[in-house]
Design a protein around this motif. Structure first.
Motif, PDB file in Angstrom:
ATOM      1  N   ASP A 175       0.849  -1.184   0.000  1.00 62.60           N
ATOM      2  CA  ASP A 175       0.000   0.000   0.000  1.00 62.60           C
ATOM      3  C   ASP A 175       0.897   1.251   0.000  1.00 62.60           C
ATOM      4  O   ASP A 175       1.801   1.350  -0.832  1.00 62.60           O
ATOM      5  N   ILE A 176       0.706   2.196   0.918  1.00 58.84           N
ATOM      6  CA  ILE A 176       1.606   3.349   0.992  1.00 58.84           C
ATOM      7  C   ILE A 176       3.042   2.871   1.172  1.00 58.84           C
ATOM      8  O   ILE A 176       3.982   3.432   0.605  1.00 58.84           O
ATOM      9  N   GLY A 177       3.204   1.799   1.940  1.00 53.54           N
ATOM     10  CA  GLY A 177       4.537   1.246   2.168  1.00 53.54           C
ATOM     11  C   GLY A 177       5.212   0.800   0.886  1.00 53.54           C
ATOM     12  O   GLY A 177       6.441   0.872   0.764  1.00 53.54           O
ATOM     13  N   ALA A 178       4.426   0.347  -0.090  1.00 55.77           N
ATOM     14  CA  ALA A 178       5.001  -0.031  -1.377  1.00 55.77           C
ATOM     15  C   ALA A 178       5.524   1.198  -2.108  1.00 55.77           C
ATOM     16  O   ALA A 178       6.573   1.153  -2.758  1.00 55.77           O
ATOM     17  N   GLY A 179       4.777   2.311  -1.986  1.00 52.60           N
ATOM     18  CA  GLY A 179       5.233   3.543  -2.613  1.00 52.60           C
ATOM     19  C   GLY A 179       6.525   4.058  -1.999  1.00 52.60           C
ATOM     20  O   GLY A 179       7.441   4.477  -2.711  1.00 52.60           O
ATOM     21  N   VAL A 180       6.617   4.015  -0.667  1.00 55.46           N
ATOM     22  CA  VAL A 180       7.839   4.432   0.014  1.00 55.46           C
ATOM     23  C   VAL A 180       8.997   3.519  -0.375  1.00 55.46           C
ATOM     24  O   VAL A 180      10.116   3.972  -0.662  1.00 55.46           O
ATOM     25  N   THR A 181       8.736   2.214  -0.402  1.00 57.86           N
ATOM     26  CA  THR A 181       9.766   1.236  -0.744  1.00 57.86           C
ATOM     27  C   THR A 181      10.323   1.481  -2.143  1.00 57.86           C
ATOM     28  O   THR A 181      11.546   1.506  -2.360  1.00 57.86           O
ATOM     29  N   GLY A 182       9.438   1.667  -3.111  1.00 56.07           N
ATOM     30  CA  GLY A 182       9.887   1.913  -4.478  1.00 56.07           C
ATOM     31  C   GLY A 182      10.632   3.224  -4.630  1.00 56.07           C
ATOM     32  O   GLY A 182      11.630   3.305  -5.361  1.00 56.07           O
ATOM     33  N   ARG A 183      10.172   4.251  -3.922  1.00 53.13           N
ATOM     34  CA  ARG A 183      10.835   5.553  -4.020  1.00 53.13           C
ATOM     35  C   ARG A 183      12.215   5.519  -3.360  1.00 53.13           C
ATOM     36  O   ARG A 183      13.143   6.194  -3.809  1.00 53.13           O
ATOM     37  N   LEU A 184      12.364   4.759  -2.292  1.00 53.58           N
ATOM     38  CA  LEU A 184      13.686   4.597  -1.678  1.00 53.58           C
ATOM     39  C   LEU A 184      14.683   4.039  -2.687  1.00 53.58           C
ATOM     40  O   LEU A 184      15.824   4.514  -2.784  1.00 53.58           O
ATOM     41  N   ALA A 185      14.253   3.032  -3.450  1.00 53.99           N
ATOM     42  CA  ALA A 185      15.140   2.433  -4.448  1.00 53.99           C
ATOM     43  C   ALA A 185      15.468   3.423  -5.553  1.00 53.99           C
ATOM     44  O   ALA A 185      16.602   3.457  -6.054  1.00 53.99           O
ATOM     45  N   ALA A 186      14.482   4.234  -5.954  1.00 53.64           N
ATOM     46  CA  ALA A 186      14.703   5.189  -7.039  1.00 53.64           C
ATOM     47  C   ALA A 186      15.639   6.320  -6.626  1.00 53.64           C
ATOM     48  O   ALA A 186      16.476   6.761  -7.422  1.00 53.64           O
ATOM     49  N   LEU A 187      15.518   6.784  -5.378  1.00 50.81           N
ATOM     50  CA  LEU A 187      16.292   7.936  -4.921  1.00 50.81           C
ATOM     51  C   LEU A 187      17.609   7.547  -4.257  1.00 50.81           C
ATOM     52  O   LEU A 187      18.548   8.343  -4.235  1.00 50.81           O
ATOM     53  N   TYR A 188      17.650   6.333  -3.689  1.00 56.97           N
ATOM     54  CA  TYR A 188      18.844   5.906  -2.957  1.00 56.97           C
ATOM     55  C   TYR A 188      19.298   4.526  -3.445  1.00 56.97           C
ATOM     56  O   TYR A 188      19.436   3.590  -2.658  1.00 56.97           O
ATOM     57  N   PRO A 189      19.539   4.375  -4.758  1.00 54.70           N
ATOM     58  CA  PRO A 189      19.855   3.045  -5.298  1.00 54.70           C
ATOM     59  C   PRO A 189      21.141   2.439  -4.743  1.00 54.70           C
ATOM     60  O   PRO A 189      21.265   1.213  -4.702  1.00 54.70           O
ATOM     61  N   ASP A 190      22.076   3.281  -4.322  1.00 57.49           N
ATOM     62  CA  ASP A 190      23.330   2.757  -3.781  1.00 57.49           C
ATOM     63  C   ASP A 190      23.165   2.245  -2.353  1.00 57.49           C
ATOM     64  O   ASP A 190      24.037   1.527  -1.842  1.00 57.49           O
ATOM     65  N   ARG A 191      22.051   2.591  -1.721  1.00 57.97           N
ATOM     66  CA  ARG A 191      21.847   2.185  -0.331  1.00 57.97           C
ATOM     67  C   ARG A 191      20.861   1.014  -0.206  1.00 57.97           C
ATOM     68  O   ARG A 191      20.895   0.292   0.796  1.00 57.97           O
ATOM     69  N   HIS A 196      11.016  -5.373  -1.787  1.00 60.98           N
ATOM     70  CA  HIS A 196      10.003  -6.424  -1.823  1.00 60.98           C
ATOM     71  C   HIS A 196       8.658  -5.779  -1.508  1.00 60.98           C
ATOM     72  O   HIS A 196       8.520  -5.068  -0.512  1.00 60.98           O
ATOM     73  N   VAL A 197       7.699  -6.011  -2.382  1.00 65.14           N
ATOM     74  CA  VAL A 197       6.384  -5.390  -2.257  1.00 65.14           C
ATOM     75  C   VAL A 197       5.326  -6.479  -2.146  1.00 65.14           C
ATOM     76  O   VAL A 197       5.382  -7.493  -2.852  1.00 65.14           O
ATOM     77  N   ASN A 198       4.379  -6.293  -1.233  1.00 66.69           N
ATOM     78  CA  ASN A 198       3.223  -7.195  -1.193  1.00 66.69           C
ATOM     79  C   ASN A 198       1.990  -6.462  -1.685  1.00 66.69           C
ATOM     80  O   ASN A 198       1.813  -5.260  -1.454  1.00 66.69           O
ATOM     81  N   SER A 199       1.158  -7.197  -2.412  1.00 65.77           N
ATOM     82  CA  SER A 199      -0.046  -6.617  -2.984  1.00 65.77           C
ATOM     83  C   SER A 199      -1.136  -7.690  -3.013  1.00 65.77           C
ATOM     84  O   SER A 199      -0.958  -8.800  -2.513  1.00 65.77           O
ATOM     85  N   ASP A 200      -2.273  -7.360  -3.612  1.00 65.58           N
ATOM     86  CA  ASP A 200      -3.367  -8.315  -3.754  1.00 65.58           C
ATOM     87  C   ASP A 200      -4.099  -8.023  -5.057  1.00 65.58           C
ATOM     88  O   ASP A 200      -3.803  -7.037  -5.739  1.00 65.58           O
ATOM     89  N   ARG A 201      -5.059  -8.845  -5.393  1.00 66.75           N
ATOM     90  CA  ARG A 201      -5.693  -8.722  -6.704  1.00 66.75           C
ATOM     91  C   ARG A 201      -6.451  -7.402  -6.878  1.00 66.75           C
ATOM     92  O   ARG A 201      -6.708  -6.956  -7.997  1.00 66.75           O
ATOM     93  N   GLY A 202      -6.816  -6.750  -5.793  1.00 71.52           N
ATOM     94  CA  GLY A 202      -7.516  -5.481  -5.897  1.00 71.52           C
ATOM     95  C   GLY A 202      -6.699  -4.396  -6.570  1.00 71.52           C
ATOM     96  O   GLY A 202      -7.258  -3.400  -7.056  1.00 71.52           O
ATOM     97  N   THR A 203      -5.382  -4.580  -6.629  1.00 71.13           N
ATOM     98  CA  THR A 203      -4.496  -3.588  -7.244  1.00 71.13           C
ATOM     99  C   THR A 203      -4.842  -3.348  -8.705  1.00 71.13           C
ATOM    100  O   THR A 203      -4.650  -2.240  -9.222  1.00 71.13           O
ATOM    101  N   ILE A 204      -5.357  -4.344  -9.387  1.00 69.38           N
ATOM    102  CA  ILE A 204      -5.604  -4.188 -10.830  1.00 69.38           C
ATOM    103  C   ILE A 204      -6.658  -3.126 -11.113  1.00 69.38           C
ATOM    104  O   ILE A 204      -6.734  -2.606 -12.230  1.00 69.38           O
ATOM    105  N   ALA A 205      -7.462  -2.763 -10.126  1.00 67.34           N
ATOM    106  CA  ALA A 205      -8.483  -1.738 -10.342  1.00 67.34           C
ATOM    107  C   ALA A 205      -7.876  -0.390 -10.679  1.00 67.34           C
ATOM    108  O   ALA A 205      -8.546   0.484 -11.242  1.00 67.34           O
ATOM    109  N   LEU A 206      -6.595  -0.190 -10.354  1.00 68.03           N
ATOM    110  CA  LEU A 206      -5.926   1.084 -10.611  1.00 68.03           C
ATOM    111  C   LEU A 206      -5.356   1.160 -12.021  1.00 68.03           C
ATOM    112  O   LEU A 206      -4.805   2.190 -12.410  1.00 68.03           O
ATOM    113  N   ALA A 207      -5.456   0.069 -12.789  1.00 69.68           N
ATOM    114  CA  ALA A 207      -4.961   0.067 -14.164  1.00 69.68           C
ATOM    115  C   ALA A 207      -5.763   1.077 -14.990  1.00 69.68           C
ATOM    116  O   ALA A 207      -6.990   1.085 -14.975  1.00 69.68           O
TER     117      ALA A 207
END
Length: 376
Positions: A175-191, A196-207
């Motif tokens: 959820d929000i944690g997935a957004g923070v996790t992905g942004r950490l990798a994008a902004l701090y790739p050397d660190r 690892h992200v967890n999700s569920d089938r409801g995510t496809i509604a945002l397509a």
């Protein structure tokens, strides 16, 4: 460092407990409409809210749940002017990999209670685990000012890991944690060792809304996507309201425990696996944390800030990424990873949106498996 990071214990005053019990005793409930069935087609039924409220008042033991939370080391620090509360559970394994776990909405650090022990067990897959409360959530309150959303939170959590002495670390969230996790990798790739992200089938509604919509879907895949979109259309009112007028709902969530209970319990019912679910006491621990900290209002504010920040939820990076989809369907990957670029993609029939509470063993196992190949 001792000045910057302070030990913390949850100690809700007895007067606050007494006030909660009084409010629950004096609560007013909507009158049933003759002929209505107590189903969930119009939201959480009054009969269900009343039952939960009565148990919250007469059966639920906050002190026991408080003790369970306090069994893990907790701390606070001030970053960018904001108090940040976090759990820091070190493994007996000295060379364990630091792991940042980030929760989502409507959740708290209590979501991870069942995974902290297994993740920190000594052995080749051990982690030192850091679990912060998002700004405006739980004990990362009160808010110091406006502007706390995904990007600013990401920078704050990177600073938190620096203060703890973790120059390089793994990151995980949903959820929000997935957004923070992905942004950490994008902004701090050397660190960031990996995400690892967890999700569920409801995510496809945002397509087609927050996520790209792939072409060439089969009739069956399109039908499943349409059903998910329809369910999201019916259930997204909570997000629209908080993204545009959070102060309005803040009044109800702060003054009425039954209002806060209904607001969260409805989402737990909608987003958990129909074949599983979450224990009633764990649900009420989450609601209690929102109630005692008055964070229903500030969590809503976080969603408002996120909606108006100009920052998207997706932040591509070259850091190794893994996904674990719970209550899965094959169409999830078809939409979320159509080119199958994500090397570690796991699907589980069990669990749902709150994976750490619904299927802790599966989540722990998948986190271990993903990071096992990155530890070197």
């Amino acid at each position: 460092m001792t000045e910057d990071i302070r030990p913390f214990r949850i100690e809700v005053p007895q007067a606050d407990l007494a006030d909660l019990h009084r409010r629950l005793t004096e609560a007013r409930f909507a009158a049933p409409v003759p002929g209505d069935e107590p189903d969930w087609t119009r939201g959480i039924p009054t009969s269900h809210v009343r039952e939960l409220a009565e148990y919250w008042r007469d059966g639920y033991d906050w002190r026991a749940e408080e003790a369970a939370l306090n069994a893990f080391p907790q701390f606070t620090t001030v970053i960018d002017g904001q108090v940040i509360h976090f759990l820091h559970v070190r493994s007996p394994q000295a060379d364990a990999v630091p792991l940042l776990l980030t929760h989502g909405y409507p959740s708290t650090v209590a979501e991870f209670l069942d995974v902290l022990g297994p993740l920190t067990e000594p052995g080749p897959d051990a982690f030192h685990v850091v679990v912060p409360s998002l700004p405006g959530f739980g004990f990362s309150t009160p808010l110091s000012g406006p502007g706390w959303e995904l990007a600013r939170t990401t920078d704050a959590f990177a600073e938190l890991m620096t203060r703890l002495g973790y120059d390089r670390f793994a990151a995980q969230g949903g959820d929000i944690g997935a957004g923070v996790t992905g942004r950490l990798a994008a902004l701090y790739p050397d660190r960031v060792l990996g995400t690892h992200v967890n999700s569920d089938r409801g995510t496809i509604a945002l397509a087609g809304e927050q996520l790209p919509l792939p072409g060439g879907l089969t009739p069956g895949e399109q039908s499943e996507l349409d059903a998910a979109r329809e369910a999201w259309k019916a259930g997204r009112g909570y997000l629209d309201l908080q993204s545009h007028t959070p102060e309005t709902i803040a009044a109800a969530l702060t003054d009425s425990p039954v209002g806060q209970l209904a607001w969260i319990a409805e989402k737990f019912r909608a987003w958990t696996n129909p074949d599983g679910g979450i224990a009633r006491d764990r649900l009420l621990t989450t609601v209690s944390l929102y109630w005692f900290t008055r964070s229903g209002a500030t969590a809503a504010r976080f969603l408002y800030e996120a909606a108006h920040s100009g920052h998207g939820w997706l932040a591509p990076s070259a850091v190794p990424a893994g996904w674990a989809v719970f209550n899965a369907s094959p169409v999830v990957r078809r939409i979320m990873d159509p080119a199958e670029k994500i090397a570690h993609w796991s699907e589980f029939a069990e669990g749902g949106h709150f994976a750490a509470m619904e299927a802790p063993g599966l989540l722990v196992g998948d986190i271990r498996k993903f990071f096992r190949g990155l530890r070197e």
